[in-house]
Design an enzyme around this catalytic site. Structure first.
Site, short mmCIF file in Angstrom:
data_model
loop_
_atom_site.label_atom_id
_atom_site.label_comp_id
_atom_site.label_asym_id
_atom_site.label_seq_id
_atom_site.Cartn_x
_atom_site.Cartn_y
_atom_site.Cartn_z
N LYS A 183 58.15 48.44 47.81
CA LYS A 183 59.21 49.42 47.60
C LYS A 183 60.12 49.49 46.46
CE LYS A 183 59.56 49.67 52.87
NZ LYS A 183 60.48 49.53 53.93
N TYR A 241 56.44 58.02 56.95
CA TYR A 241 57.30 57.81 57.76
C TYR A 241 57.36 58.72 59.02
CZ TYR A 241 58.93 53.68 55.11
OH TYR A 241 59.02 52.53 54.19
N ASN A 275 64.30 46.45 52.27
CA ASN A 275 63.62 45.27 52.86
C ASN A 275 62.47 45.16 51.90
OD1 ASN A 275 61.91 47.20 53.95
ND2 ASN A 275 62.45 46.57 55.95
N HIS A 332 56.51 47.36 52.57
CA HIS A 332 56.00 48.09 53.64
C HIS A 332 54.43 47.49 54.05
CE1 HIS A 332 54.58 51.14 56.56
NE2 HIS A 332 53.39 50.92 55.58
N GLU A 384 47.59 55.29 56.86
CA GLU A 384 48.55 55.31 55.75
C GLU A 384 47.41 55.22 54.21
OE1 GLU A 384 50.63 51.82 56.71
OE2 GLU A 384 51.89 53.18 57.80
P1 DAT Z 1 58.53 47.94 59.36
O1 DAT Z 1 58.91 48.45 57.94
O2 DAT Z 1 58.82 46.64 59.69
O3 DAT Z 1 57.41 48.40 59.91
P2 DAT Z 1 59.77 50.02 60.75
O4 DAT Z 1 58.42 50.66 60.71
O5 DAT Z 1 60.28 50.03 62.40
O6 DAT Z 1 59.75 48.60 60.38
O7 DAT Z 1 60.81 51.10 59.99
C1 DAT Z 1 60.29 51.52 58.83
C2 DAT Z 1 61.49 51.15 57.80
O8 DAT Z 1 62.58 51.71 58.19
C3 DAT Z 1 62.07 49.79 57.70
O9 DAT Z 1 61.13 49.02 56.95
C4 DAT Z 1 63.42 49.76 57.39
C5 DAT Z 1 63.77 51.02 57.86
N1 DAT Z 1 64.52 51.00 59.33
C6 DAT Z 1 63.97 50.88 60.37
N2 DAT Z 1 64.91 50.44 61.36
C7 DAT Z 1 66.08 50.76 60.63
C8 DAT Z 1 67.48 50.58 61.30
N3 DAT Z 1 67.59 50.32 62.45
N4 DAT Z 1 68.30 50.87 60.26
C9 DAT Z 1 68.26 51.42 59.07
N5 DAT Z 1 66.74 51.15 58.50
C10 DAT Z 1 65.70 50.90 59.43
MG MG Z 2 56.50 50.16 60.29
#
Ligand code: DAT
Ligand code: MG
Length: 150
Positions: free
Chosen positions: A9, A49, A112, A115, A126
């Site tokens: 990222k 997303y 974070n 991805h 993806e």
């Molecule tokens: P991951 O990246 O672990 O697959 P995800 O698909 O649930 O997690 O979410 C995609 C991204 O969205 C994640 O890397 C960071 C952001 N995100 C997820 N949950 C969030 C939250 N509660 N608050 C802020 N950003 C969030």
């Molecule tokens: Mg995810």
């Protein structure tokens, strides 16, 4: 062999962590079969997303992922999807175990670092969003028997 989509990222690129993260995946034994740097536009961000559309963090997620260049990659290996997810650690870096990428390099869920596809279906979707078939390199590595046994 299974393929997974991994993306460094904008924070990983800006914080000079790209080499470190690529190195971890490489040393684990996963095989890099595609890589490119790009600046994600709004349309691609919303597609990538799509599952999060309507959630409260969606707009900040799109803003972040489009804010600076990313490095998109495909890594191949046995159970590559789950192996890469485990190496990344919990979505919330404060909950991620030390030794994971997020647990070692991040402190905030929005930023974070990395991805990774969460299932084979997501990986296929993806990979198709970011790469054309001609950009995926099929090759052999002589070290493979030393990773997986004969
Ligand atoms: P991951 O990246 O672990 O697959 P995800 O698909 O649930 O997690 O979410 C995609 C991204 O969205 C994640 O890397 C960071 C952001 N995100 C997820 N949950 C969030 C939250 N509660 N608050 C802020 N950003 C969030
Ligand atoms: Mg995810």
């Amino acid at each position: 062999m299974e393929k997974t989509f991994v993306m460094l990222k904008p924070d990983a690129v800006q914080r000079n962590l790209a080499g470190e993260i690529i190195s971890r995946l490489e040393k684990r034994g996963l095989k890099l079969v595609a890589i490119k740097m790009l600046r994600i536009d709004n349309e691609l961000a919303e597609q990538h997303y799509g599952e999060h559309k309507g959630k409260p963090f969606f707009q900040s997620l799109v803003n972040f992922i489009t804010s600076a260049p990313v490095i998109a990659m495909i890594w191949e290996g046995e159970n590559a999807v789950q192996v890469a997810r485990k190496m990344m650690g919990n979505t919330d870096p404060q909950k991620a175990e030390p030794g994971t990428i997020r647990g070692d390099y991040a402190l905030f869920t929005g930023n974070n670092i990395v991805h990774g596809s969460d299932s084979l279906e997501s990986a296929a979707r993806e990979i198709g969003l970011f790469f054309s078939p001609g950009e995926i390199i099929n090759y052999k590595k002589e070290l493979e028997p030393w990773v997986y046994g004969d």
